[in-house]
Design a protein around this motif. Structure first.
Motif, PDB file in Angstrom:
ATOM      1  N   PHE A  42      13.665   3.890  -5.152  1.00 57.64           N
ATOM      2  CA  PHE A  42      12.599   2.892  -4.972  1.00 57.64           C
ATOM      3  C   PHE A  42      13.117   1.707  -4.161  1.00 57.64           C
ATOM      4  O   PHE A  42      12.502   1.304  -3.165  1.00 57.64           O
ATOM      5  CB  PHE A  42      12.105   2.423  -6.349  1.00 57.64           C
ATOM      6  CG  PHE A  42      10.982   1.426  -6.271  1.00 57.64           C
ATOM      7  CD1 PHE A  42      11.247   0.063  -6.282  1.00 57.64           C
ATOM      8  CD2 PHE A  42       9.663   1.845  -6.171  1.00 57.64           C
ATOM      9  CE1 PHE A  42      10.213  -0.861  -6.201  1.00 57.64           C
ATOM     10  CE2 PHE A  42       8.624   0.922  -6.098  1.00 57.64           C
ATOM     11  CZ  PHE A  42       8.907  -0.436  -6.107  1.00 57.64           C
ATOM     12  N   ILE A  43      14.257   1.171  -4.607  1.00 54.30           N
ATOM     13  CA  ILE A  43      14.834   0.022  -3.896  1.00 54.30           C
ATOM     14  C   ILE A  43      15.279   0.444  -2.493  1.00 54.30           C
ATOM     15  O   ILE A  43      15.109  -0.298  -1.525  1.00 54.30           O
ATOM     16  CB  ILE A  43      16.004  -0.574  -4.712  1.00 54.30           C
ATOM     17  CG1 ILE A  43      15.448  -1.216  -5.987  1.00 54.30           C
ATOM     18  CG2 ILE A  43      16.781  -1.614  -3.902  1.00 54.30           C
ATOM     19  CD1 ILE A  43      16.502  -1.575  -7.018  1.00 54.30           C
ATOM     20  N   GLY A  44      15.820   1.631  -2.400  1.00 57.04           N
ATOM     21  CA  GLY A  44      16.259   2.126  -1.098  1.00 57.04           C
ATOM     22  C   GLY A  44      15.093   2.240  -0.114  1.00 57.04           C
ATOM     23  O   GLY A  44      15.211   1.853   1.053  1.00 57.04           O
ATOM     24  N   THR A  45      13.962   2.760  -0.604  1.00 61.23           N
ATOM     25  CA  THR A  45      12.781   2.902   0.264  1.00 61.23           C
ATOM     26  C   THR A  45      12.291   1.539   0.720  1.00 61.23           C
ATOM     27  O   THR A  45      12.009   1.322   1.912  1.00 61.23           O
ATOM     28  CB  THR A  45      11.649   3.626  -0.497  1.00 61.23           C
ATOM     29  OG1 THR A  45      12.136   4.881  -0.963  1.00 61.23           O
ATOM     30  CG2 THR A  45      10.438   3.842   0.394  1.00 61.23           C
ATOM     31  N   VAL A  85       0.840  -1.210   0.000  1.00 63.78           N
ATOM     32  CA  VAL A  85       0.000   0.000   0.000  1.00 63.78           C
ATOM     33  C   VAL A  85       0.873   1.257   0.000  1.00 63.78           C
ATOM     34  O   VAL A  85       0.646   2.181  -0.779  1.00 63.78           O
ATOM     35  CB  VAL A  85      -0.962  -0.010   1.212  1.00 63.78           C
ATOM     36  CG1 VAL A  85      -1.647   1.334   1.388  1.00 63.78           C
ATOM     37  CG2 VAL A  85      -1.996  -1.115   1.062  1.00 63.78           C
ATOM     38  N   CYS A  86       1.879   1.265   0.871  1.00 68.71           N
ATOM     39  CA  CYS A  86       2.781   2.431   0.964  1.00 68.71           C
ATOM     40  C   CYS A  86       3.481   2.701  -0.365  1.00 68.71           C
ATOM     41  O   CYS A  86       3.516   3.837  -0.842  1.00 68.71           O
ATOM     42  CB  CYS A  86       3.869   2.160   1.993  1.00 68.71           C
ATOM     43  SG  CYS A  86       3.543   2.876   3.568  1.00 68.71           S
ATOM     44  N   LEU A  87       4.035   1.648  -0.954  1.00 69.92           N
ATOM     45  CA  LEU A  87       4.790   1.825  -2.201  1.00 69.92           C
ATOM     46  C   LEU A  87       3.863   2.235  -3.342  1.00 69.92           C
ATOM     47  O   LEU A  87       4.227   3.090  -4.165  1.00 69.92           O
ATOM     48  CB  LEU A  87       5.544   0.543  -2.550  1.00 69.92           C
ATOM     49  CG  LEU A  87       6.815   0.321  -1.739  1.00 69.92           C
ATOM     50  CD1 LEU A  87       7.425  -1.037  -2.030  1.00 69.92           C
ATOM     51  CD2 LEU A  87       7.847   1.406  -2.025  1.00 69.92           C
ATOM     52  N   LYS A 135      10.071   5.571 -11.299  1.00 73.58           N
ATOM     53  CA  LYS A 135      10.981   6.079 -12.326  1.00 73.58           C
ATOM     54  C   LYS A 135      12.408   6.208 -11.804  1.00 73.58           C
ATOM     55  O   LYS A 135      13.337   6.481 -12.572  1.00 73.58           O
ATOM     56  CB  LYS A 135      10.511   7.453 -12.797  1.00 73.58           C
ATOM     57  CG  LYS A 135       9.208   7.414 -13.558  1.00 73.58           C
ATOM     58  CD  LYS A 135       8.853   8.786 -14.094  1.00 73.58           C
ATOM     59  CE  LYS A 135       7.536   8.713 -14.843  1.00 73.58           C
ATOM     60  NZ  LYS A 135       7.049  10.026 -15.232  1.00 73.58           N
ATOM     61  N   TYR A 136      12.561   6.067 -10.512  1.00 74.91           N
ATOM     62  CA  TYR A 136      13.888   6.228  -9.911  1.00 74.91           C
ATOM     63  C   TYR A 136      14.232   4.949  -9.148  1.00 74.91           C
ATOM     64  O   TYR A 136      13.943   4.821  -7.958  1.00 74.91           O
ATOM     65  CB  TYR A 136      13.904   7.453  -8.972  1.00 74.91           C
ATOM     66  CG  TYR A 136      13.334   8.683  -9.618  1.00 74.91           C
ATOM     67  CD1 TYR A 136      12.017   9.078  -9.388  1.00 74.91           C
ATOM     68  CD2 TYR A 136      14.115   9.441 -10.499  1.00 74.91           C
ATOM     69  CE1 TYR A 136      11.502  10.204 -10.005  1.00 74.91           C
ATOM     70  CE2 TYR A 136      13.595  10.563 -11.120  1.00 74.91           C
ATOM     71  CZ  TYR A 136      12.278  10.937 -10.876  1.00 74.91           C
ATOM     72  OH  TYR A 136      11.767  12.051 -11.486  1.00 74.91           O
ATOM     73  N   PRO A 137      14.854   3.969  -9.857  1.00 74.56           N
ATOM     74  CA  PRO A 137      15.076   2.649  -9.262  1.00 74.56           C
ATOM     75  C   PRO A 137      15.831   2.683  -7.939  1.00 74.56           C
ATOM     76  O   PRO A 137      15.456   1.972  -6.998  1.00 74.56           O
ATOM     77  CB  PRO A 137      15.888   1.894 -10.321  1.00 74.56           C
ATOM     78  CG  PRO A 137      15.611   2.601 -11.594  1.00 74.56           C
ATOM     79  CD  PRO A 137      15.363   4.031 -11.240  1.00 74.56           C
TER      80      PRO A 137
END
Lengths: 153, 154
Positions: A116-119, A98-100, A111-113
């Motif tokens: 995104f992966i860091g989050t 849900v958050c993502l 758009k910013y891998p």
């Protein structure tokens, strides 16, 4: 279930308010520093709505949905026949999804891998640490209960 | 400890007063024992339809089964005419602790808790009955056992 929904609505409201306040603070500070107006929403998100005001309302509502999800999903920890590990995995999966999803909608995170992966990695790591701490505390409490029960016999 | 009996017409029914200068473990123990002896009995119906009165201290577990509330005792299982929360309100302070959304157990009848590798928490009662505890209630069980500790003579 009513209890969880009630808690969910409270969290929904608090999350909306918190998100709104943070947005206002960021907008105010950046606007006052840069001298130009700013809205903390991505152009792609703004483009989904006829006016920036409606986009702003939806933005705040989505913050509320995040809070609602985190709160309501705590019901999984009351399912005593599912182990603690499975409970944590279900909670993590649903709340992360849900958050993502909302983050991607609001700020186009897909758009910013790297971010995104860091989050995702950050949330997973936080969850893992919380799980380990809670697990150790649970083991300790169970040990204490068993000592007290044996002392009582 | 002094035990005194006072006969006075001002008392309409038998009253037990526990008097002390401070709330101590001894006072808690005496209170608990008196509640166990004199708390009201609970009507129960067994599987054959026979009615009886159950002593709260003799009940091992109270749980919801469908629309009914069941009381598990050493001698069998009985249906009780009360909702789980009503039972908890009446007896939860002294004898019973909630272990999940649908079950209370007698705090004095707990033998031990086990946690499996998968993290399910099982409670074993002194009569061999086993059931599951939700994570949230483990801390409550611990707190109740800490406050219910009997006074050690010495």
């Amino acid at each position: 279930m009513r209890e969880y929904l009630k808690r969910g609505l409270i969290s929904f409201t608090i999350s909306m308010l918190a998100g709104l306040i943070v947005n206002l603070l960021i907008d105010s500070i950046v606007s006052s520093v840069s001298g130009t107006g700013i809205i903390t929403m991505s152009p792609e998100f703004l483009a989904l709505f006829p006016t920036p005001v409606i986009a702003g309302y939806v933005n705040v509502l989505l913050y509320g949905v995040i809070g609602f999800t985190f709160s309501v999903m705590t019901f999984v920890y009351d399912l005593e026949r599912i182990g603690f590990l499975m409970q944590s995995m279900i909670y993590f999966t649903v709340t992360a999804a849900v958050c993502l999803a909302i983050t991607m909608l609001l700020w186009q995170l897909q758009k910013y891998p790297a971010p995104f992966i860091g989050t995702l990695a950050g949330y997973a790591a936080t969850h893992a640490i919380m799980f380990v701490i809670a697990y150790k505390r649970l083991k300790r409490e169970i040990g204490e209960i068993n000592e007290l029960s044996m002392a009582d016999t | 400890m002094d035990i005194r009996t006072e006969i006075d017409r001002k008392y309409g029914a038998v009253e037990l007063h526990v008097c002390s200068g401070a709330m101590t473990d001894e006072v808690r123990t005496v209170e608990r024992e008196l509640h166990e002896m004199y708390d009201r009995r609970i009507p129960g119906t067994d599987a054959r339809g026979n009615r009886c009165l159950l002593t709260p201290g003799g009940i091992i577990s109270v749980y919801a089964e469908g629309q009914k509330v069941m009381a598990l005792c050493e001698e069998g299982t009985y249906t009780v005419p009360a909702k789980l929360y009503e039972f908890e309100q009446a007896f939860g302070e002294h004898l019973f602790v909630r272990i999940s959304k649908s079950e209370l157990v007698n705090i004095r009848k707990i033998r031990k808790l086990d946690m499996s590798i998968s993290g399910t928490i099982r409670i074993r009662m002194k009569n061999g009955y086993e059931t599951y505890v939700s994570r949230r209630n483990v801390a409550k069980i611990r707190e109740r056992l800490l406050t219910e500790r009997p006074v050690k003579n010495g």
